[in-house]
Design a protein around this motif. Structure first.
Motif, PDB file in Angstrom:
ATOM      1  N   LEU A  35      48.326  14.844  -3.251  1.00 46.93           N
ATOM      2  CA  LEU A  35      48.223  13.578  -3.955  1.00 46.93           C
ATOM      3  C   LEU A  35      47.537  12.522  -3.100  1.00 46.93           C
ATOM      4  CD1 LEU A  35      51.682  13.355  -5.738  1.00 46.93           C
ATOM      5  CD2 LEU A  35      49.464  13.678  -6.809  1.00 46.93           C
ATOM      6  N   ALA A  36      47.845  12.530  -1.795  1.00 44.71           N
ATOM      7  CA  ALA A  36      47.210  11.558  -0.915  1.00 44.71           C
ATOM      8  C   ALA A  36      45.714  11.839  -0.771  1.00 44.71           C
ATOM      9  CB  ALA A  36      47.883  11.583   0.456  1.00 44.71           C
ATOM     10  N   GLY A  76      44.243   7.368  -7.107  1.00 44.99           N
ATOM     11  CA  GLY A  76      44.530   6.084  -6.497  1.00 44.99           C
ATOM     12  C   GLY A  76      44.846   6.240  -5.023  1.00 44.99           C
ATOM     13  N   PRO A  77      45.220   5.137  -4.347  1.00 43.49           N
ATOM     14  CA  PRO A  77      45.535   5.188  -2.923  1.00 43.49           C
ATOM     15  C   PRO A  77      46.698   6.126  -2.632  1.00 43.49           C
ATOM     16  CG  PRO A  77      45.310   2.908  -3.706  1.00 43.49           C
ATOM     17  CD  PRO A  77      45.307   3.788  -4.916  1.00 43.49           C
ATOM     18  N   ALA A  78      46.772   6.535  -1.378  1.00 42.50           N
ATOM     19  CA  ALA A  78      47.835   7.457  -0.984  1.00 42.50           C
ATOM     20  C   ALA A  78      49.212   6.870  -1.264  1.00 42.50           C
ATOM     21  CB  ALA A  78      47.697   7.801   0.502  1.00 42.50           C
ATOM     22  N   ARG A  79      49.375   5.566  -1.086  1.00 44.95           N
ATOM     23  CA  ARG A  79      50.666   4.940  -1.344  1.00 44.95           C
ATOM     24  C   ARG A  79      51.057   5.084  -2.807  1.00 44.95           C
ATOM     25  NH1 ARG A  79      51.951   0.518  -3.679  1.00 44.95           N
ATOM     26  NH2 ARG A  79      49.793  -0.149  -3.759  1.00 44.95           N
ATOM     27  N   THR A  80      50.078   4.854  -3.695  1.00 45.12           N
ATOM     28  CA  THR A  80      50.358   4.983  -5.123  1.00 45.12           C
ATOM     29  C   THR A  80      50.742   6.416  -5.476  1.00 45.12           C
ATOM     30  OG1 THR A  80      48.789   3.210  -5.588  1.00 45.12           O
ATOM     31  CG2 THR A  80      49.419   4.616  -7.432  1.00 45.12           C
ATOM     32  N   ALA A  81      50.011   7.382  -4.884  1.00 47.63           N
ATOM     33  CA  ALA A  81      50.320   8.778  -5.163  1.00 47.63           C
ATOM     34  C   ALA A  81      51.735   9.127  -4.704  1.00 47.63           C
ATOM     35  CB  ALA A  81      49.303   9.679  -4.462  1.00 47.63           C
ATOM     36  N   GLY A  82      52.109   8.637  -3.518  1.00 53.32           N
ATOM     37  CA  GLY A  82      53.463   8.890  -3.050  1.00 53.32           C
ATOM     38  C   GLY A  82      54.517   8.250  -3.938  1.00 53.32           C
ATOM     39  N   ASP A  83      54.219   7.036  -4.442  1.00 52.54           N
ATOM     40  CA  ASP A  83      55.156   6.373  -5.351  1.00 52.54           C
ATOM     41  C   ASP A  83      55.334   7.181  -6.630  1.00 52.54           C
ATOM     42  OD1 ASP A  83      55.420   4.370  -3.529  1.00 52.54           O
ATOM     43  OD2 ASP A  83      54.045   2.977  -4.519  1.00 52.54           O
ATOM     44  N   GLN A  84      54.246   7.791  -7.108  1.00 51.78           N
ATOM     45  CA  GLN A  84      54.343   8.597  -8.313  1.00 51.78           C
ATOM     46  C   GLN A  84      55.251   9.806  -8.091  1.00 51.78           C
ATOM     47  OE1 GLN A  84      50.262   9.488  -9.123  1.00 51.78           O
ATOM     48  NE2 GLN A  84      49.866   7.554 -10.170  1.00 51.78           N
ATOM     49  N   PRO A 136      40.226  16.511   2.758  1.00 47.49           N
ATOM     50  CA  PRO A 136      41.398  15.626   2.800  1.00 47.49           C
ATOM     51  C   PRO A 136      41.052  14.161   3.002  1.00 47.49           C
ATOM     52  CG  PRO A 136      41.758  17.576   4.152  1.00 47.49           C
ATOM     53  CD  PRO A 136      40.312  17.581   3.767  1.00 47.49           C
ATOM     54  N   LEU A 137      39.942  13.883   3.672  1.00 44.99           N
ATOM     55  CA  LEU A 137      39.586  12.491   3.943  1.00 44.99           C
ATOM     56  C   LEU A 137      38.749  11.869   2.842  1.00 44.99           C
ATOM     57  CD1 LEU A 137      38.748  12.714   7.755  1.00 44.99           C
ATOM     58  CD2 LEU A 137      40.880  12.023   6.669  1.00 44.99           C
ATOM     59  N   GLY A 138      38.058  12.685   2.070  1.00 47.38           N
ATOM     60  CA  GLY A 138      37.269  12.169   0.956  1.00 47.38           C
ATOM     61  C   GLY A 138      36.245  11.151   1.400  1.00 47.38           C
ATOM     62  N   ILE A 139      36.134  10.065   0.634  1.00 46.79           N
ATOM     63  CA  ILE A 139      35.142   9.039   0.961  1.00 46.79           C
ATOM     64  C   ILE A 139      35.531   8.244   2.206  1.00 46.79           C
ATOM     65  CG2 ILE A 139      34.420   8.819  -1.450  1.00 46.79           C
ATOM     66  CD1 ILE A 139      36.164   6.334  -1.643  1.00 46.79           C
ATOM     67  N   ARG A 140      36.751   8.466   2.692  1.00 48.28           N
ATOM     68  CA  ARG A 140      37.167   7.762   3.904  1.00 48.28           C
ATOM     69  C   ARG A 140      36.703   8.454   5.180  1.00 48.28           C
ATOM     70  NH1 ARG A 140      42.351   8.340   4.543  1.00 48.28           N
ATOM     71  NH2 ARG A 140      42.617   9.939   2.952  1.00 48.28           N
ATOM     72  N   ASP A 175      34.577   7.301  12.516  1.00 41.89           N
ATOM     73  CA  ASP A 175      34.181   6.195  13.395  1.00 41.89           C
ATOM     74  C   ASP A 175      35.372   5.676  14.183  1.00 41.89           C
ATOM     75  OD1 ASP A 175      32.257   4.019  14.237  1.00 41.89           O
ATOM     76  OD2 ASP A 175      33.791   2.801  13.246  1.00 41.89           O
ATOM     77  N   ALA A 176      36.536   5.568  13.529  1.00 41.46           N
ATOM     78  CA  ALA A 176      37.731   5.099  14.229  1.00 41.46           C
ATOM     79  C   ALA A 176      38.151   6.077  15.325  1.00 41.46           C
ATOM     80  CB  ALA A 176      38.867   4.896  13.228  1.00 41.46           C
ATOM     81  N   ALA A 177      38.040   7.376  15.038  1.00 44.30           N
ATOM     82  CA  ALA A 177      38.402   8.373  16.050  1.00 44.30           C
ATOM     83  C   ALA A 177      37.478   8.289  17.261  1.00 44.30           C
ATOM     84  CB  ALA A 177      38.347   9.770  15.429  1.00 44.30           C
TER      85      ALA A 177
END
Length: 532
Positions: free
Chosen positions: A73-74, A80-88, A294-298, A304-306
């Motif tokens: 889901l994440a 939607g965002p991972a938070r929304t998926a977890g809420d579902q 797993p990271l998709g468009i992110r 870059d952050a890594a």
């Protein structure tokens, strides 16, 4: 489909793949990695089916764990965002708990039937937000109940959509369905005339089944008509009704009878055979990548952050701030397994524990365990409440620390406690404090001691004074005790240590000289007074 022409399923296909060798001819179109993944999927689903007899909560947790639903889901950003998926996912678990509270058996078949009905009735749809200006909202008809908009468009006005296709034409003849005669609304449900008096022959029984099936269809159509009424009455000013014959189907669908009825009422002539045109989905293909990234468009941002983290780890570290130094020292102390220390804030009743065995008391405070509620504690609470009410002075009320350290019961005495409570009242009324009016009752003083245990740390001691009296020019602090008195000199010394702390706390708050403050322990049950 299977070899004999019967309809197959994805589960059957996975079972087949899990049983075959990797060089099977039917597996040739798949890559080696795909064959491994498909075989693993087949084994997972087979294991879940074997666990179908588990209690429902355990089975759901097993499915979530084995299928990695939280990760899926994440990763699926279309939801939607991972938070929304977890809420579902958590919301589904909450709904499941509600189902289990109403179904004592909690069987898998009952759960599946409940989920199927909830899906048909759209009971799991997200809560609809109120209408807003300049906002287009997409929602189901069920979700629109009770709301209105200036303009509403009702789409998919074709057969098998509105009205929807009848999914279950058996009614109560289906497995696990309550017979209609046992339902409170049976008068409005189709009746099956199956008894001997209603169907004396096979022909009559056959006709009864046909009439019953017609009744099921008629009731379904009536419910869909009511649903269509809800849809078209959501509009205040403008209503658009549309219907496309093509909606991912192989054959075009006919115009909805509801749409034709509305058109007839409006005087709009709809041709009997509406040309649906060519299938817009014909020849189109969608290409998806599997397994999903797993990271998709992110991925670019995460990559870059890594890289920045790797560069920072290789660079010279800046000098940490004072706050960071303290946090690092705390982390290092925890990693090294350093002994626990006494909490900064504690009740005076725990002071003797740290004086007797500092390490054991600190470990117990760091990892508190629930304690058995004792009857004597409840009786003491009742007695303290009575003394407070008798004084006519409002006490301090409950402290936020009470729930951390003490057990509290209701103030009403149960029958086993009533006799003992009356006896304690009688002893108090015969005591030297019965005719005295206290200055304070149930008062609390936070006393700061720079180093009470020699651990080099200041501590705040919560002193809860039962009663404070004035005797001439002196102050007397009394602590009511309903338990047993001390049996040894060591026990007496420990309990008087708490009273000595009360003296110092009262002196620090009110400025009364220490030599003018007396303290006493009154063991009411034994009519025993101990003074420091």
């Amino acid at each position: 489909t299977s070899a004999d022409g019967d309809a197959g399923s994805l589960v059957i296909a996975l079972d087949f793949l899990a049983r075959q060798k990797p060089d099977h001819g039917w597996l040739a179109p798949f890559t080696a990695a795909a064959r491994v993944r498909l075989r693993e999927a087949g084994l997972v689903f087979a294991g879940l089916r074997r666990a179908a007899s588990l209690p429902i909560p355990e089975l759901v947790r097993l499915v979530e764990s084995e299928l990695r639903l939280d990760v899926e889901l994440a990763a699926n950003e279309a939801r939607g965002p991972a938070r929304t998926a977890g809420d579902q996912l958590r919301a589904f678990v909450d709904e499941l708990q509600g189902f289990l509270q109403t179904d004592d058996r909690g069987s898998l078949s009952a759960l599946l039937a409940w989920l199927d009905r909830a899906e048909r009735q759209d009971e799991f749809a997200p809560r609809t937000e109120p209408p807003e200006d300049d906002v287009v909202q997409l929602l189901t008809i069920h979700g629109s109940k009770g709301l209105e908009w200036d303009a509403v468009a009702v789409v998919r006005g074709v057969e098998d959509e509105l009205p929807a296709r009848l999914q279950d034409g058996k009614g109560w003849l289906g497995f696990g369905v309550l017979p209609y005669s046992f339902r409170g609304d049976h008068a409005w449900l189709p009746r099956l005339a199956w008894r001997a008096g209603d169907a004396p022959s096979q022909q009559h029984l056959k006709a009864a089944f046909e009439d019953y099936a017609d009744g099921i269809r008629a009731r379904h159509l009536a419910e869909e008509r009511r649903l269509a009424y809800v849809a078209v009455t959501r509009a205040r000013e403008h209503l658009l009704l549309t219907g496309s014959g093509w909606a991912g189907t192989k054959k075009p669908r006919a115009v909805s009878p509801f749409l034709r009825e509305i058109a007839a009422e409006l005087g709009i002539d709809l041709p009997d055979d509406v040309d649906a045109g060519e299938n817009p989905f014909e020849g189109t293909q969608a290409t998806l990548q599997w397994p999903m990234d797993p990271l998709g468009i992110r991925r670019p941002r995460v990559t870059d952050a890594a890289e920045r983290v790797r560069a920072a780890r290789g660079a010279e570290r800046p000098a940490p701030t004072r706050d960071l130094e303290l946090l690092l020292a705390e982390r290092a102390a925890r990693a090294a397994g350093r002994d626990q220390v006494a909490p900064t804030r504690m009740p005076a009743s725990r002071l003797k524990d740290f004086v007797a065995d500092y390490r054991a008391a600190a470990d117990a405070a760091a990892r508190p365990m629930p304690e058995r509620p004792y009857r004597q504690t409840r009786l003491g609470t009742l007695f303290h409440s009575w003394v407070e009410q008798r004084s006519g002075i409002a006490g301090r009320g409950r402290s936020i620390d009470d729930t951390l350290w003490e057990e509290h019961s209701d103030t009403d005495a149960a029958s086993p406690d009533a006799a003992d409570l009356e006896r304690l009242k009688g002893v108090f009324l015969a005591s030297e404090w019965a005719d005295l009016q206290p200055l304070e009752v149930e008062t609390e003083i936070d006393y700061a001691d720079p180093d009470p245990f020699g651990d080099g740390r200041p501590h705040i001691i919560i002193c809860k004074l039962d009663a404070v009296y004035r005797r001439g020019d002196r102050i007397e602090i009394v602590d009511w005790k309903t338990g047993r008195p001390p049996r040894t000199d060591a026990e007496k010394k420990e309990r008087l240590l708490q009273l000595e702390l009360y003296r110092r706390a009262y002196h620090a708050k009110h400025g009364v000289p220490l030599d003018r403050i007396d303290v006493a322990l009154f063991y009411v049950g034994d009519d025993l007074i101990l003074r420091a």
